[in-house]
Design an enzyme around this catalytic site. Structure first.
Site, PDB file in Angstrom:
ATOM      1  N   LYS A 185       9.200  14.793   2.603  1.00 35.17           N
ATOM      2  CA  LYS A 185      10.482  15.487   2.616  1.00 35.17           C
ATOM      3  C   LYS A 185      11.215  15.334   1.292  1.00 35.17           C
ATOM      4  O   LYS A 185      11.967  16.199   0.886  1.00 35.17           O
ATOM      5  CB  LYS A 185      11.352  15.014   3.777  1.00 35.17           C
ATOM      6  CG  LYS A 185      11.629  13.534   3.747  1.00 35.17           C
ATOM      7  CD  LYS A 185      12.337  13.102   5.007  1.00 35.17           C
ATOM      8  CE  LYS A 185      12.681  11.622   4.986  1.00 35.17           C
ATOM      9  NZ  LYS A 185      11.577  10.698   4.725  1.00 35.17           N
ATOM     10  N   LYS A 234       1.671  14.961  -2.465  1.00 34.87           N
ATOM     11  CA  LYS A 234       1.687  14.460  -1.089  1.00 34.87           C
ATOM     12  C   LYS A 234       2.827  15.124  -0.312  1.00 34.87           C
ATOM     13  O   LYS A 234       3.938  15.259  -0.828  1.00 34.87           O
ATOM     14  CB  LYS A 234       1.904  12.947  -1.145  1.00 34.87           C
ATOM     15  CG  LYS A 234       2.065  12.280   0.203  1.00 34.87           C
ATOM     16  CD  LYS A 234       2.258  10.778   0.010  1.00 34.87           C
ATOM     17  CE  LYS A 234       2.306  10.084   1.329  1.00 34.87           C
ATOM     18  NZ  LYS A 234       3.547   9.763   1.889  1.00 34.87           N
ATOM     19  N   LYS A 256       9.717   0.554  -3.240  1.00 31.42           N
ATOM     20  CA  LYS A 256      10.703   1.499  -2.727  1.00 31.42           C
ATOM     21  C   LYS A 256      12.033   1.361  -3.463  1.00 31.42           C
ATOM     22  O   LYS A 256      12.702   2.355  -3.716  1.00 31.42           O
ATOM     23  CB  LYS A 256      10.891   1.288  -1.218  1.00 31.42           C
ATOM     24  CG  LYS A 256      11.373   2.534  -0.528  1.00 31.42           C
ATOM     25  CD  LYS A 256      10.726   2.780   0.803  1.00 31.42           C
ATOM     26  CE  LYS A 256      11.229   4.083   1.387  1.00 31.42           C
ATOM     27  NZ  LYS A 256      10.985   4.174   2.820  1.00 31.42           N
TER      28      LYS A 256
END
Ligand code: TRP
Length: 328
Positions: A198, A195, A114
């Site tokens: 948002k 995928k 991440k």
């Protein structure tokens, strides 16, 4: 109803979309009839990545709660609450942090991934590193036996178990070891075939109007090689067909695939079937959303009630925890 307890959480880091619905929420609804369920809006987890701009946090929390209820989570069956309303989670997080070796946290794949993926935020923070410890405190606080999660959460759950064992080893048998309830869901693609997320701006939101859903599907790209209506297409190259795989019946899938390959139907016809099926899933949700939004006090009441129930369990767990460590 088995005597087992389930806990799961979702981060209010954006508006809920149909990927969240079929990937988690529908499963949560099913679990309510089998287990004692706790479902928590983990707003502190959202802050671990969105700390620099929490301006929409309350919007996201509200959207999440409305959608949970609209999708069929029932406050009579499940305890629904917001993490930050039960500050005991912070105390348990602190106490667990004492016993968690740094290496465990640095090794979690999501930690490095991440940081690399999210370029616009500095995630080299104490809070983000401790994300799995906070998650363990959510789970252990309610002595959950089962944690419904997707495959991407397995490493987090493994850490929760390791933390559980280490705590019990030092201070006595306080927590049961949580197990994952792994249900592999289809990954829901977004309107661009990637995928649904948002961050890709490719979502069909539960809060979208019927016109918005229709518009999003109608403007989707299909097989790029099918330029004219009379060109045969390849459904496997069309993001529309990927959505059919999730939302349409096997017969409909076979029909649109055949129609595409033979140029028997046009892309608009194919999209119409998808729109119809999306509507049939979303219509009951839209109806319930409307009802709920007309009664703003209702959500507050449900949350207050859920918080009370959660606090009762959290309070008694924390008494045991403090006592077992010798804090009195
Ligand atoms: N990490 C989870 C996710 O991003 C959210 C979460 C926080 C969670 N606390 C939890 C999930 C406890 C299950 C149990 O999806």
């Amino acid at each position: 109803m088995s005597g087992k307890r389930v806990l799961s959480g979702m981060q209010p880091s954006g508006y809920l979309h149909v990927g969240n619905l079929v990937g988690a929420l529908q499963n949560w609804v099913r679990l309510q009839d089998k287990y004692e369920c706790f479902y928590v809006v983990v707003d502190w987890h959202a802050l671990t990545t969105q700390y620099s701009d929490p301006s929409r946090l309350q919007d996201y929390i509200k959207d999440m709660l409305v959608n949970w209820l609209a999708a069929g989570i029932e406050p009579e069956k499940s305890t629904i609450f917001i993490q930050s309303h039960v500050p005991e989670h912070a105390e348990l997080h602190l106490l667990l942090s004492m016993i968690v070796p740094l290496g465990w946290l640095e090794r979690v794949p999501a930690y490095k991934e991440k940081q690399q993926e999210v370029k616009d935020k500095d995630l080299r923070t104490y809070g983000f590193l401790g994300y799995p410890v906070l998650q363990a405190s959510d789970i252990l606080m309610y002595k959950a036996d089962l944690v419904p999660v997707g495959g991407d959460q397995m490493a987090h759950l493994e850490i929760s178990r390791e933390i559980c064992r280490r705590f019990n080893h030092f201070y006595g048998n306080v927590f049961p070891e949580p197990e994952e309830l792994l249900t592999e869901f289809p990954k829901v693609p977004g309107v661009d075939g990637r995928k649904m997320s948002k961050s890709y701006d490719n979502c069909i939101y539960l809060s979208d109007s019927p016109a918005e859903v229709e518009q999003k599907v109608k403007t989707m790209v299909t097989d790029p090689q099918r330029v004219k209506r009379t060109d045969p297409g390849d459904p496997d190259l069309s993001p529309v067909f990927q959505l059919h795989r999730i939302f349409s019946t096997k017969e409909e899938q076979a029909e649109v695939a055949e129609g595409c390959r033979t140029a028997g139907i046009g892309c608009i016809d194919c999209k119409k079937v998808l729109i119809k099926n999306l509507f049939s899933i979303l219509e009951p949700i839209w109806d319930r959303r409307k009802d709920l939004l007309e009664k703003p006090g209702l959500i507050d009441d449900i949350i207050n009630e859920g918080t009370k129930k959660a606090k009762k369990v959290a309070g008694s767990t924390m008494n045991m925890v403090r006592e077992s460590i010798g804090l009195k």
